[in-house]
Design an enzyme around this catalytic site. Structure first.
Site, PDB file in Angstrom:
ATOM      1  N   THR A 203       1.777   7.046   0.178  1.00  0.00           N
ATOM      2  CA  THR A 203       0.699   6.031   0.141  1.00  0.00           C
ATOM      3  C   THR A 203       0.831   5.541  -1.536  1.00  0.00           C
ATOM      4  OG1 THR A 203      -1.636   5.173   0.058  1.00  0.00           O
ATOM      5  CG2 THR A 203      -1.346   7.336  -0.808  1.00  0.00           C
TER       6      THR A 203
ATOM      7  N   THR B  14      -6.444   8.220   7.089  1.00  0.00           N
ATOM      8  CA  THR B  14      -5.929   7.179   6.331  1.00  0.00           C
ATOM      9  C   THR B  14      -7.718   6.488   5.750  1.00  0.00           C
ATOM     10  OG1 THR B  14      -4.992   4.754   6.183  1.00  0.00           O
ATOM     11  CG2 THR B  14      -5.892   5.332   8.149  1.00  0.00           C
ATOM     12  N   GLY B  15      -7.577   5.700   4.563  1.00  0.00           N
ATOM     13  CA  GLY B  15      -8.855   5.460   4.311  1.00  0.00           C
ATOM     14  C   GLY B  15      -9.199   5.888   2.946  1.00  0.00           C
TER      15      GLY B  15
ATOM     16  N   THR C 293      -2.270   3.441   4.048  1.00  0.00           N
ATOM     17  CA  THR C 293      -1.267   4.650   3.987  1.00  0.00           C
ATOM     18  C   THR C 293      -0.715   4.729   5.190  1.00  0.00           C
ATOM     19  OG1 THR C 293      -3.016   5.614   2.768  1.00  0.00           O
ATOM     20  CG2 THR C 293      -1.698   7.089   3.914  1.00  0.00           C
TER      21      THR C 293
ATOM     22  N   GLY D  24      -9.989   8.202   0.338  1.00  0.00           N
ATOM     23  CA  GLY D  24      -9.253   9.695   0.276  1.00  0.00           C
ATOM     24  C   GLY D  24     -10.523  10.465  -0.172  1.00  0.00           C
TER      25      GLY D  24
ATOM     26  N   SER E 229       0.916  -1.242   0.025  1.00  0.00           N
ATOM     27  CA  SER E 229       0.009   0.015   0.022  1.00  0.00           C
ATOM     28  C   SER E 229       0.928   1.217   0.108  1.00  0.00           C
ATOM     29  CB  SER E 229      -0.787  -0.048   1.369  1.00  0.00           C
ATOM     30  OG  SER E 229      -0.285  -0.173   2.289  1.00  0.00           O
TER      31      SER E 229
ATOM     32  N   ARG F 157      -5.937   9.190 -10.797  1.00  0.00           N
ATOM     33  CA  ARG F 157      -6.648   9.381  -9.441  1.00  0.00           C
ATOM     34  C   ARG F 157      -5.636   9.990  -8.658  1.00  0.00           C
ATOM     35  NH1 ARG F 157      -6.556   7.379  -3.950  1.00  0.00           N
ATOM     36  NH2 ARG F 157      -8.805   7.769  -3.137  1.00  0.00           N
ATOM     37  N   VAL F 158      -5.932  11.065  -7.649  1.00  0.00           N
ATOM     38  CA  VAL F 158      -5.469  11.648  -6.500  1.00  0.00           C
ATOM     39  C   VAL F 158      -6.292  11.349  -5.294  1.00  0.00           C
ATOM     40  CG1 VAL F 158      -3.965  13.263  -5.431  1.00  0.00           C
ATOM     41  CG2 VAL F 158      -3.513  12.844  -7.907  1.00  0.00           C
ATOM     42  N   GLY F 159      -5.781  10.862  -4.354  1.00  0.00           N
ATOM     43  CA  GLY F 159      -6.389  10.627  -3.138  1.00  0.00           C
ATOM     44  C   GLY F 159      -6.402  12.099  -2.081  1.00  0.00           C
ATOM     45  N   ASP F 160      -6.448  11.569  -0.918  1.00  0.00           N
ATOM     46  CA  ASP F 160      -6.118  12.917   0.185  1.00  0.00           C
ATOM     47  C   ASP F 160      -4.733  12.805   0.673  1.00  0.00           C
ATOM     48  OD1 ASP F 160      -6.494  10.334   1.245  1.00  0.00           O
ATOM     49  OD2 ASP F 160      -6.589  10.895   3.165  1.00  0.00           O
TER      50      ASP F 160
HETATM   51  C1  SD4 Z   1      -5.945   7.405  -0.687  1.00  0.00           C
HETATM   52  N1  SD4 Z   1      -6.002   7.505   1.732  1.00  0.00           N
HETATM   53  O1  SD4 Z   1      -5.450   7.355  -1.552  1.00  0.00           O
HETATM   54  C2  SD4 Z   1      -5.260   6.883   0.775  1.00  0.00           C
HETATM   55  C3  SD4 Z   1      -5.245   5.447   0.720  1.00  0.00           C
HETATM   56  C4  SD4 Z   1      -5.600   4.837   1.924  1.00  0.00           C
HETATM   57  O2  SD4 Z   1      -6.937   3.033   2.438  1.00  0.00           O
HETATM   58  O3  SD4 Z   1      -5.477   5.118   2.958  1.00  0.00           O
HETATM   59  N2  SD4 Z   1      -6.482   3.745   1.557  1.00  0.00           N
HETATM   60  O4  SD4 Z   1      -7.336   7.571  -0.633  1.00  0.00           O
END
Ligand code: SD4
Length: 326
Positions: free
Chosen positions: A204, A237-238, A186, A240, A84, A214-217
């Site tokens: 991450t 985490t989680g 993450t 995004g 991850s 795609r870009v997350g948080d």
């Molecule tokens: C995202 N928050 O890219 C990150 C990845 C992550 O569970 O933590 N996934 O959304």
């Protein structure tokens, strides 16, 4: 809830009895937190243990708080077994490993990279963005070009294990994010040194099999990470997209500014996500917070989120976060 007014009253009484001035902050920024004079490290998931240990080592050998958070998260980044983060991270749906990271230092300076390919330690590139450019965020090819100019080595990050997982996924190509993937995800690391200064890092490979681009948080300052040296820091985490919609980490820090205790601030941010996201049952979100006085806390949407808390050379332990849904 930690009550801001009573805290200010008590600390005012305390400081006036002792004839002291609060060490940090102005009255109107709600603080007066006195750091406890010893380092505190707080990092997401199981891999937070190794990250904390590496960061601690840096602080013990005289490194700065920014050196510490960078060194800490480089450990899971460079672990090929960790699917991850960094090397060995699961690729996007086109089979490309694209990495997101950011870093923030006590002075409020910060840097990030998003969609960075071929570089094992994106956090170190994020730090270079912070120190060597007038910008905060570089993405994609531009981030790679910058990294190569800075002397980073280009390498293939798609390990056989990750490639195999991608091939398996292609059989159905069903896009369903997995909650609590293998109990490491993450890595967000928040740190305070013995002088009370705060910094953070977050890195991450993003959601497995995400759309390319795609870009997350995680690389977004205020979403995946935020540090205010007067108040505290937070990381996420989680899923995004859900964290981005509420500017999650900034929200947690601002709630602490208002007087919420770290865990309460994280819980309130999770509640906001539940209010906004009708899909909340199917996602995981975890927040961590470290307050200026060394108080720590975490909270998750679902069961299963844990984090590593290190407060001395032999006290680095996993804590199960409280959560909203059982
Ligand atoms: C995202 N928050 O890219 C990150 C990845 C992550 O569970 O933590 N996934 O959304």
């Amino acid at each position: 809830m930690f009550n801001r007014r009573s805290f200010i009253k008590k600390s005012a009484l305390f400081t006036s009895v002792l004839g002291l001035q609060p060490l940090f902050g102005k009255a109107n920024s709600s603080v007066g937190f006195v750091p406890q004079g010893k380092p505190t490290l707080l990092a997401t998931w199981n891999h937070g243990l190794q990250a904390n240990a590496a960061a601690w080592q840096v602080l013990q050998s005289g490194g700065s708080i920014v050196d510490a958070v960078e060194a800490g998260v480089r450990v899971p980044e460079s672990d090929p077994e960790n699917t991850s983060v960094g090397l060995g991270g699961l690729p996007d749906r086109d089979g490309r490993v694209t990495l997101d990271a950011c870093i923030m230092e006590p002075g409020g300076n910060c840097g990030g990279v998003a969609g960075l390919e071929y570089i094992e330690n994106p956090i170190s590139v994020a730090r270079k963005v912070m120190t060597e450019t007038p910008h905060v965020l570089l993405v994609g090819d531009g981030a790679l070009q910058f990294a190569l100019e800075q002397g980073f080595t280009r390498k293939n990050l798609l390990t056989p294990k990750a490639e195999q997982a991608w091939k398996e996924w292609q059989k159905t190509s069903e896009y369903k994010p997995i909650i609590n993937i293998e109990n490491h995800d993450t890595i967000g690391l928040l740190a305070q040194d013995a002088h009370g200064n705060l910094a953070g890092a977050c890195t991450t490979s993003g959601l497995a099999f995400k759309m390319h681009g795609r870009v997350g948080d995680s690389p977004i300052i205020g979403a995946g990470l935020f540090v205010d040296n007067e108040i505290g820091g937070a990381t996420a985490t989680g899923m995004g997209e859900a964290v981005l919609k509420i500017a999650g980490s900034h929200t947690v820090v601002e709630l602490m500014r208002q007087g919420y205790a770290p865990e309460e601030a994280c819980k309130e941010a999770v509640k906001r996500i539940i209010k906004k996201d009708p899909n909340y049952n199917n996602i995981q979100i975890g927040f961590l917070a470290l307050r200026k006085d060394g108080a720590t806390g975490g909270f998750a949407l679902q069961k299963g989120f844990n984090y590593a808390l290190m407060i001395s050379a032999n006290q680095n332990k996993l804590v199960d976060a409280s959560y909203m849904l059982s």
